[in-house]
Design a protein around this motif. Structure first.
Motif, PDB file in Angstrom:
ATOM      1  N   ARG A 161       5.158  11.760  15.714  1.00  0.00           N
ATOM      2  CA  ARG A 161       5.304  11.600  14.269  1.00  0.00           C
ATOM      3  C   ARG A 161       5.325  12.955  13.585  1.00  0.00           C
ATOM      4  NH1 ARG A 161       2.110   6.984  11.115  1.00  0.00           N
ATOM      5  NH2 ARG A 161       1.088   7.000  13.139  1.00  0.00           N
ATOM      6  N   LEU A 162       6.320  13.132  12.706  1.00  0.00           N
ATOM      7  CA  LEU A 162       6.452  14.394  11.967  1.00  0.00           C
ATOM      8  C   LEU A 162       5.922  14.252  10.549  1.00  0.00           C
ATOM      9  CD1 LEU A 162      10.142  15.160  13.032  1.00  0.00           C
ATOM     10  CD2 LEU A 162       8.043  16.002  14.100  1.00  0.00           C
ATOM     11  N   GLY A 163       5.932  13.039  10.033  1.00  0.00           N
ATOM     12  CA  GLY A 163       5.462  12.808   8.673  1.00  0.00           C
ATOM     13  C   GLY A 163       5.474  11.321   8.394  1.00  0.00           C
ATOM     14  N   SER A 164       4.758  10.937   7.333  1.00  0.00           N
ATOM     15  CA  SER A 164       4.555   9.511   7.112  1.00  0.00           C
ATOM     16  C   SER A 164       4.177   9.280   5.655  1.00  0.00           C
ATOM     17  CB  SER A 164       3.417   9.089   8.036  1.00  0.00           C
ATOM     18  OG  SER A 164       3.086   7.764   7.855  1.00  0.00           O
ATOM     19  N   THR A 165       4.306   8.065   5.176  1.00  0.00           N
ATOM     20  CA  THR A 165       3.782   7.786   3.845  1.00  0.00           C
ATOM     21  C   THR A 165       2.256   7.848   3.912  1.00  0.00           C
ATOM     22  OG1 THR A 165       3.639   6.214   2.036  1.00  0.00           O
ATOM     23  CG2 THR A 165       3.816   5.281   4.233  1.00  0.00           C
ATOM     24  N   ILE A 166       1.654   8.347   2.844  1.00  0.00           N
ATOM     25  CA  ILE A 166       0.192   8.380   2.830  1.00  0.00           C
ATOM     26  C   ILE A 166      -0.360   7.179   2.062  1.00  0.00           C
ATOM     27  CG2 ILE A 166      -0.001  10.872   3.124  1.00  0.00           C
ATOM     28  CD1 ILE A 166      -0.539  11.030   0.060  1.00  0.00           C
ATOM     29  N   ASP A 167       0.521   6.362   1.507  1.00  0.00           N
ATOM     30  CA  ASP A 167       0.034   5.153   0.828  1.00  0.00           C
ATOM     31  C   ASP A 167       0.958   3.970   1.128  1.00  0.00           C
ATOM     32  OD1 ASP A 167       2.074   5.886  -1.177  1.00  0.00           O
ATOM     33  OD2 ASP A 167       0.568   7.268  -1.961  1.00  0.00           O
ATOM     34  N   ASP A 168       1.817   3.593   0.183  1.00  0.00           N
ATOM     35  CA  ASP A 168       2.651   2.411   0.406  1.00  0.00           C
ATOM     36  C   ASP A 168       3.838   2.718   1.319  1.00  0.00           C
ATOM     37  OD1 ASP A 168       1.013   1.197  -1.390  1.00  0.00           O
ATOM     38  OD2 ASP A 168       2.454   1.147  -3.050  1.00  0.00           O
ATOM     39  N   ALA A 169       4.277   1.704   2.044  1.00  0.00           N
ATOM     40  CA  ALA A 169       5.543   1.816   2.771  1.00  0.00           C
ATOM     41  C   ALA A 169       6.664   1.646   1.752  1.00  0.00           C
ATOM     42  CB  ALA A 169       5.637   0.739   3.834  1.00  0.00           C
ATOM     43  N   VAL A 170       7.850   2.159   2.080  1.00  0.00           N
ATOM     44  CA  VAL A 170       8.911   2.153   1.081  1.00  0.00           C
ATOM     45  C   VAL A 170       9.414   0.727   0.791  1.00  0.00           C
ATOM     46  CG1 VAL A 170      10.697   2.830   2.735  1.00  0.00           C
ATOM     47  CG2 VAL A 170      11.009   3.339   0.340  1.00  0.00           C
ATOM     48  N   GLY A 171       9.486  -0.123   1.814  1.00  0.00           N
ATOM     49  CA  GLY A 171       9.895  -1.515   1.583  1.00  0.00           C
ATOM     50  C   GLY A 171       8.890  -2.250   0.704  1.00  0.00           C
ATOM     51  N   GLU A 172       7.623  -1.911   0.930  1.00  0.00           N
ATOM     52  CA  GLU A 172       6.537  -2.485   0.125  1.00  0.00           C
ATOM     53  C   GLU A 172       6.728  -2.086  -1.347  1.00  0.00           C
ATOM     54  OE1 GLU A 172       2.978  -0.853   1.762  1.00  0.00           O
ATOM     55  OE2 GLU A 172       1.642  -2.065   0.525  1.00  0.00           O
ATOM     56  N   ALA A 173       7.122  -0.831  -1.600  1.00  0.00           N
ATOM     57  CA  ALA A 173       7.366  -0.371  -2.969  1.00  0.00           C
ATOM     58  C   ALA A 173       8.527  -1.145  -3.593  1.00  0.00           C
ATOM     59  CB  ALA A 173       7.646   1.134  -2.982  1.00  0.00           C
ATOM     60  N   PHE A 174       9.569  -1.410  -2.807  1.00  0.00           N
ATOM     61  CA  PHE A 174      10.676  -2.236  -3.304  1.00  0.00           C
ATOM     62  C   PHE A 174      10.177  -3.645  -3.638  1.00  0.00           C
ATOM     63  CE2 PHE A 174      13.825   0.852  -1.857  1.00  0.00           C
ATOM     64  CZ  PHE A 174      14.885   0.612  -2.712  1.00  0.00           C
ATOM     65  N   ASP A 175       9.372  -4.218  -2.741  1.00  0.00           N
ATOM     66  CA  ASP A 175       8.897  -5.592  -2.942  1.00  0.00           C
ATOM     67  C   ASP A 175       8.002  -5.685  -4.178  1.00  0.00           C
ATOM     68  OD1 ASP A 175      10.303  -6.464  -0.722  1.00  0.00           O
ATOM     69  OD2 ASP A 175       8.637  -6.133   0.649  1.00  0.00           O
ATOM     70  N   LYS A 176       7.124  -4.671  -4.361  1.00  0.00           N
ATOM     71  CA  LYS A 176       6.225  -4.709  -5.523  1.00  0.00           C
ATOM     72  C   LYS A 176       6.993  -4.487  -6.820  1.00  0.00           C
ATOM     73  CE  LYS A 176       2.008  -3.508  -3.059  1.00  0.00           C
ATOM     74  NZ  LYS A 176       1.120  -2.407  -2.635  1.00  0.00           N
ATOM     75  N   THR A 177       7.981  -3.597  -6.784  1.00  0.00           N
ATOM     76  CA  THR A 177       8.822  -3.364  -7.969  1.00  0.00           C
ATOM     77  C   THR A 177       9.520  -4.664  -8.369  1.00  0.00           C
ATOM     78  OG1 THR A 177       9.143  -1.036  -7.476  1.00  0.00           O
ATOM     79  CG2 THR A 177      10.859  -2.077  -8.785  1.00  0.00           C
ATOM     80  N   ALA A 178      10.073  -5.349  -7.377  1.00  0.00           N
ATOM     81  CA  ALA A 178      10.768  -6.615  -7.665  1.00  0.00           C
ATOM     82  C   ALA A 178       9.806  -7.621  -8.268  1.00  0.00           C
ATOM     83  CB  ALA A 178      11.371  -7.173  -6.377  1.00  0.00           C
ATOM     84  N   LYS A 179       8.613  -7.680  -7.719  1.00  0.00           N
ATOM     85  CA  LYS A 179       7.642  -8.672  -8.184  1.00  0.00           C
ATOM     86  C   LYS A 179       7.262  -8.412  -9.637  1.00  0.00           C
ATOM     87  CE  LYS A 179       3.644 -11.098  -6.340  1.00  0.00           C
ATOM     88  NZ  LYS A 179       2.664 -11.168  -5.254  1.00  0.00           N
ATOM     89  N   LEU A 183      11.786 -10.281 -10.266  1.00  0.00           N
ATOM     90  CA  LEU A 183      13.045 -10.464  -9.536  1.00  0.00           C
ATOM     91  C   LEU A 183      12.903 -11.330  -8.293  1.00  0.00           C
ATOM     92  CD1 LEU A 183      14.571  -6.888  -9.788  1.00  0.00           C
ATOM     93  CD2 LEU A 183      15.244  -8.930 -11.050  1.00  0.00           C
ATOM     94  N   GLY A 184      11.667 -11.741  -8.003  1.00  0.00           N
ATOM     95  CA  GLY A 184      11.487 -12.657  -6.877  1.00  0.00           C
ATOM     96  C   GLY A 184      11.389 -11.979  -5.529  1.00  0.00           C
ATOM     97  N   PHE A 185      11.482 -12.787  -4.490  1.00  0.00           N
ATOM     98  CA  PHE A 185      11.215 -12.376  -3.119  1.00  0.00           C
ATOM     99  C   PHE A 185      12.386 -12.807  -2.248  1.00  0.00           C
ATOM    100  CE2 PHE A 185       9.829 -13.913   1.007  1.00  0.00           C
ATOM    101  CZ  PHE A 185       9.176 -12.818   1.515  1.00  0.00           C
ATOM    102  N   PRO A 186      12.841 -12.020  -1.269  1.00  0.00           N
ATOM    103  CA  PRO A 186      12.370 -10.678  -0.927  1.00  0.00           C
ATOM    104  C   PRO A 186      12.890  -9.625  -1.906  1.00  0.00           C
ATOM    105  CG  PRO A 186      14.154 -11.339   0.541  1.00  0.00           C
ATOM    106  CD  PRO A 186      13.901 -12.490  -0.378  1.00  0.00           C
ATOM    107  N   GLY A 187      12.105  -8.587  -2.101  1.00  0.00           N
ATOM    108  CA  GLY A 187      12.345  -7.659  -3.187  1.00  0.00           C
ATOM    109  C   GLY A 187      13.492  -6.674  -3.000  1.00  0.00           C
TER     110      GLY A 187
END
Ligand code: KG4
Ligand code: ZN
Length: 366
Positions: A161-179, A183-187
């Motif tokens: 591993r060279l680097g990583s998110t330190i909090d949310d995963a990017v798909g999770e950020a899309f899903d939460k933004t949609a919510k 905009l419903g699910f899946p985000g």
């Protein structure tokens, strides 16, 4: 035992897609997907705005046998045509993982076939090799519902591993933004559709950690909070929702491509020309804007760019069958009492060394 060509059944049940696939892979890396089925559980989970683990597990139980029977029939194969069975053993929602894992083990035991307990993340990591011959080593950006990380892939099972998110995963950020925008699910797909009608410069959003040249880590939690503030600042007309989505998507694309450029510069410093390959995999790689920004970054760095076709970006069983095929060809298989694992990092050493990364982040689509 090394084999030239292997035919493998793959089973995937780690989140909210039940999937089965049959692939044939030759030792030189050429793959044919003989048949595949994916049954999504969108209808089952949509009224809850996210994946409910118990509902997911039950839906997998109801569908997995049928899908396996269907791929065997579609490919016109009988059990004795198989060289092995691979099922996702983690990481993911444990109830669902157990359903696919038990099913795979039962088939392997009943027909005396080698069994491969596949890591779902290895499936994503290898997925571009389903449609193209992509040689090792390569830089991998894995962007899904539960993960967001840069890895150097030196070979099968060799990930650092060279680097990583330190909090949310990017798909999770899309899903939460949609919510939060209703905009419903899946985000992810919903945000992308809304963004197509919006102006990506309309809303100013932060790009956390971008001014830090010393790290390949990423952060998306602050971006999500900024989206929430933007949503509260003005009446949420359809146009405003589209503008927020377009601005959010562009912020994510900027963060990922800036980090990718830095990661490619690092790879180029470390290695010879044959390591100039950049692979993107996971559900978020289905996003067209993100794909094209990352492709631009690869072009600018002089890197070959590989991303799987859309259907193999999101969860599927062809990538699990591929992980099984590559392992079997390399002489590896697993015992039938291999356990299901909710967490299972690809790179043990960096997961152990850095508490920030924890034990492999959360399960799929956390
Ligand atoms: O790889 P995947 O199917 O499952 C995991 O292993 O997590 O990824 C699912 C994630 C979800 O968070 C979903 O919102 C996101 O990928 N996703 C997208 C798109 N399609 C799926 N995100 C942005 N744009 C898309 N078109
Ligand atoms: Zn996945």
């Amino acid at each position: 035992m090394m084999q030239d060509t292997v035919t493998i059944l793959g089973i995937e049940t780690s989140c909210d897609e039940t999937a089965a696939a049959l692939i044939r892979r030759s030792a030189n890396g050429e793959c044919t997907v003989l048949a595949e089925q994916v049954a999504s559980q969108i209808a089952e989970h949509s009224e809850f705005g996210g994946v409910v683990p118990e509902i997911a597990a039950r839906a997998h139980v109801e569908k997995v046998d049928l899908l396996i029977r269907r791929v065997m029939a579609d490919a016109g194969l009988v059990w004795s045509d198989l060289d092995g069975v691979a099922a996702t053993a983690g990481p993911g929602l444990i109830g669902g993982v157990m359903v696919g894992l038990m099913t795979g083990k039962a088939i392997a035991a009943a027909h005396d076939l080698p069994f491969i307990a596949a890591n779902h993340l290895e499936g994503h990591a290898l997925s571009p090799r389903l449609s193209e011959v992509v040689g090792f080593p390569y830089l991998l950006l894995l962007v899904s519902g539960g993960h967001c990380q840069f890895l150097r892939v030196d070979g099968l099972g060799q990930y650092s591993r060279l680097g990583s998110t330190i909090d949310d995963a990017v798909g999770e950020a899309f899903d939460k933004t949609a919510k939060l925008l209703g905009l419903g699910f899946p985000g992810g797909p919903a945000v992308e559709r809304a963004a197509a009608k919006g102006d990506s410069k309309a809303v100013t959003l932060p790009r956390p950690l971008m001014n830090r040249p010393d790290t390949l880590d990423m952060s998306f939690a602050g971006l999500k909070t900024a989206v929430l503030r933007a949503a509260q600042a003005e009446p949420l007309t359809d146009q405003r929702v589209s503008d927020i989505c377009a601005s959010f998507q562009m912020a994510v694309a900027d963060i990922l491509s800036q980090r990718a450029s830095r990661a490619m510069a690092m790879m180029a410093e470390q290695g010879a020309d044959q390591s100039r390959r950049f692979v993107v995999a996971g559900g978020v790689a289905a996003n067209q804007t993100i794909r094209s920004c990352l492709e631009e970054a690869a072009k600018a760095a002089g890197f070959q760019f590989n991303v799987p076709p859309m259907k193999w970006c999101t969860d599927n069983a062809a990538m699990i069958a591929l992980a099984g095929a590559e392992r079997l060809t390399a002489g590896m298989s697993d015992v039938l009492d291999t356990p299901a694992r909710a967490r299972w990092p690809l790179d043990h050493s960096s997961a152990n060394a850095s508490p920030v990364y924890g034990s492999g982040k959360k399960g799929a689509k956390a």
